[in-house]
Design a protein around this motif. Structure first.
Motif, PDB file in Angstrom:
ATOM      1  N   VAL A   1       0.862  -1.184   0.000  1.00  0.00           N
ATOM      2  CA  VAL A   1       0.000   0.000   0.000  1.00  0.00           C
ATOM      3  C   VAL A   1       0.898   1.234   0.000  1.00  0.00           C
ATOM      4  CG1 VAL A   1      -1.791   1.290   1.213  1.00  0.00           C
ATOM      5  CG2 VAL A   1      -1.837  -1.209   1.225  1.00  0.00           C
ATOM      6  N   TYR A   2       0.723   2.073  -1.023  1.00  0.00           N
ATOM      7  CA  TYR A   2       1.479   3.318  -1.158  1.00  0.00           C
ATOM      8  C   TYR A   2       0.525   4.485  -0.912  1.00  0.00           C
ATOM      9  CZ  TYR A   2       5.178   0.570  -3.401  1.00  0.00           C
ATOM     10  OH  TYR A   2       6.171  -0.343  -3.664  1.00  0.00           O
ATOM     11  N   VAL A   3       0.981   5.459  -0.133  1.00  0.00           N
ATOM     12  CA  VAL A   3       0.194   6.655   0.161  1.00  0.00           C
ATOM     13  C   VAL A   3       1.005   7.872  -0.264  1.00  0.00           C
ATOM     14  CG1 VAL A   3      -0.968   8.019   1.925  1.00  0.00           C
ATOM     15  CG2 VAL A   3      -0.959   5.515   2.096  1.00  0.00           C
ATOM     16  N   LEU A   4       0.432   8.688  -1.152  1.00  0.00           N
ATOM     17  CA  LEU A   4       1.075   9.903  -1.655  1.00  0.00           C
ATOM     18  C   LEU A   4       0.312  11.096  -1.090  1.00  0.00           C
ATOM     19  CD1 LEU A   4       1.501   8.872  -5.419  1.00  0.00           C
ATOM     20  CD2 LEU A   4       3.079   8.474  -3.508  1.00  0.00           C
ATOM     21  N   ILE A   5       1.016  11.957  -0.342  1.00  0.00           N
ATOM     22  CA  ILE A   5       0.397  13.129   0.291  1.00  0.00           C
ATOM     23  C   ILE A   5       1.004  14.379  -0.330  1.00  0.00           C
ATOM     24  CG2 ILE A   5      -0.020  14.345   2.464  1.00  0.00           C
ATOM     25  CD1 ILE A   5       0.351  11.685   3.907  1.00  0.00           C
ATOM     26  N   SER A   6       0.145  15.256  -0.856  1.00  0.00           N
ATOM     27  CA  SER A   6       0.642  16.479  -1.511  1.00  0.00           C
ATOM     28  C   SER A   6      -0.454  17.528  -1.511  1.00  0.00           C
ATOM     29  CB  SER A   6       1.092  16.185  -2.945  1.00  0.00           C
ATOM     30  OG  SER A   6      -0.014  15.834  -3.749  1.00  0.00           O
ATOM     31  N   ASN A   7      -0.028  18.758  -1.846  1.00  0.00           N
ATOM     32  CA  ASN A   7      -0.969  19.875  -1.985  1.00  0.00           C
ATOM     33  C   ASN A   7      -1.459  20.036  -3.414  1.00  0.00           C
ATOM     34  OD1 ASN A   7      -0.714  20.546   0.732  1.00  0.00           O
ATOM     35  ND2 ASN A   7       0.988  21.977   0.371  1.00  0.00           N
ATOM     36  N   TYR A   8      -1.058  19.134  -4.309  1.00  0.00           N
ATOM     37  CA  TYR A   8      -1.528  19.220  -5.691  1.00  0.00           C
ATOM     38  C   TYR A   8      -3.041  19.083  -5.733  1.00  0.00           C
ATOM     39  CZ  TYR A   8       3.268  18.728  -7.394  1.00  0.00           C
ATOM     40  OH  TYR A   8       4.600  18.919  -7.666  1.00  0.00           O
ATOM     41  N   GLY A   9      -3.671  19.907  -6.563  1.00  0.00           N
ATOM     42  CA  GLY A   9      -5.117  19.889  -6.711  1.00  0.00           C
ATOM     43  C   GLY A   9      -5.852  20.749  -5.711  1.00  0.00           C
TER      44      GLY A   9
END
Length: 421
Positions: free
Chosen positions: A303-311
């Motif tokens: 399970v990969y979790v990507l956290i960003s402010n994109y969008g």
């Protein structure tokens, strides 16, 4: 008149003559009978020969009538002629109409004697029913066993406890938490998969994305082991963006060791990447290679979790535009939001084409008050309602209809609480 004189001698002679005649008659009578029988047989034989000769010579008269020959008995000849002609007589076939009887559909009733018991016909049990019942029982136990195995896999990760923790500590993101838990339940129900699960947390700063990431890491470390959870902060683990080769080698070694251990223990590891907006394209390309379906089995179960402010721009615009019309919380509008965010993320890098997008929306003022209450309780303060209103009023908000949305979420709540005496 002359008188007959009989003497004893004459009587004796007459008696002797009568005895002799009686003896002769007893001998000759069978001979006579035999002679008469033979005579009749010869006569009949001659007549039969004469009839056959007359038939061969054509003794029939006009119209097929029989004409007796000379010296032949007419009745006997006619009788023989009739018997002979009967041998050659033929009957013509006369067509006869046959009436077919309609078969009655009604079953005839079985009549039992009045003085006996009536027994129904015995039904023979088929062995095929037993085989069918046994097969159904086997299939039922297999399905039940599979369901039990799915429950065992889910119970191993204690997702119910994780959901309670997220809903207690994260404010204003109920829809995002429900989506996250549904995806985790479906993926963690089995151990073998054909591709990794990629989750992308997107939204403005201060809305709870990093908080959810920290809670996920804490929970999975407790139910698994520290070696099966990776929490990667780009600015901390790779501060020197120019030295990207060493960062890639270090990350590759960590991922390989983690998935190998997880495969041996039949567990699914968790890899969290925060601050993805600061990742260089080379690091994103390297990470995308692990998200492809054609890989060894140990790399597919993760399970990969990507956290960003994109969008965040698309999310903010969507919430503010729909808040004034009262459609911000409608489920039908979330599909439009997902489409807008997905289109925006695809422009930054194709890695988001493999991800499940989970948007985190803006927080309202009531959620900001909840953040202040939580922070003050941790610091040992016991605030009242008036104090919470005053603290939440100091932050900046978007106004959309009757709603107020915090511009920075709960980002500056901790710093404000630390200034309290």
């Amino acid at each position: 008149m002359a008188m007959e004189v009989t003497t004893p001698m004459m009587e004796a002679a007459s008696k002797g003559l009568l005895g002799t005649k009686h003896r002769i008659s007893t001998v000759t009578s069978p001979l006579r009978a035999a002679y008469r029988i033979r005579h009749k047989y010869l006569v009949m034989k001659r007549r039969r020969v004469s009839v056959e000769q007359s038939e061969a010579a054509g003794d029939e008269g006009p119209g097929g009538r029989y004409l007796p020959t000379k010296g032949q008995d007419p009745l006997e000849g006619a009788f023989k002629h009739r018997a002979k002609s009967a041998e050659h007589f033929t009957f013509e076939k006369v067509p006869v109409k046959t009436v077919k009887r309609k078969r009655s559909n009604k079953r005839r009733k079985v009549l039992y004697p009045s003085d006996t018991r009536k027994y129904l016909p015995e039904e023979k049990k088929s062995k095929a029913k037993n085989c069918l019942f046994l097969l159904s029982l086997i299939v039922f136990f297999q399905i039940y066993n599979a369901i039990e195995n799915l429950d065992d896999n889910v119970l191993k990760y204690d997702l119910a406890g994780l959901e309670k923790t997220l809903k207690r500590d994260v404010f204003g993101q109920t829809e995002a938490i429900n989506t996250l838990m549904d995806l985790l339940r479906d993926y963690l129900a089995t151990h073998i998969h054909n591709k990794p699960l990629v989750l992308s947390f997107n939204g403005p700063s201060g809305v709870g994305k990093s908080l959810v990431g920290r809670l996920l890491a804490k929970h999975f470390r407790s139910v698994l082991r520290d070696e099966l959870v990776l929490q990667y902060f780009v600015l901390h683990h790779c501060p020197d963006q120019n030295n990207g080769t060493s960062c890639l080698q270090e990350l590759a070694g960590g991922i390989a060791n983690m998935v190998s251990q997880a495969e041996e223990e039949e567990k699914i590891p968790l890899l969290i990447f925060d601050e993805v907006e600061f990742m260089r394209p080379a690091l994103l390309d390297f990470l995308q290679a692990y998200l492809q379906p054609h890989q060894p089995n140990e790399f597919l179960n993760a399970v990969y979790v990507l956290i960003s402010n994109y969008g965040q721009g698309e999310i903010t615009k969507f919430v503010l535009q729909n808040a004034s019309s009262g459609l911000a919380r409608e489920p039908t509008r979330s599909e439009e939001l997902l489409f807008n965010v997905q289109s925006s993320l695809s422009q930054f890098h194709p890695i988001w084409n493999h991800a499940e997008i989970i948007p985190f929306t803006l927080l309202e003022r009531i959620h900001i008050e909840g953040c202040f209450l939580e922070a003050m309780m941790r610091e040992g303060h016991y605030p009242d309602t008036t104090q919470l209103n005053d603290l939440s009023r100091e932050l900046n908000y978007y106004s959309a209809g009757s709603h107020q949305y915090s511009i920075h979420g709960c980002k500056y709540v901790g710093s404000r609480v630390s200034l309290l005496h």
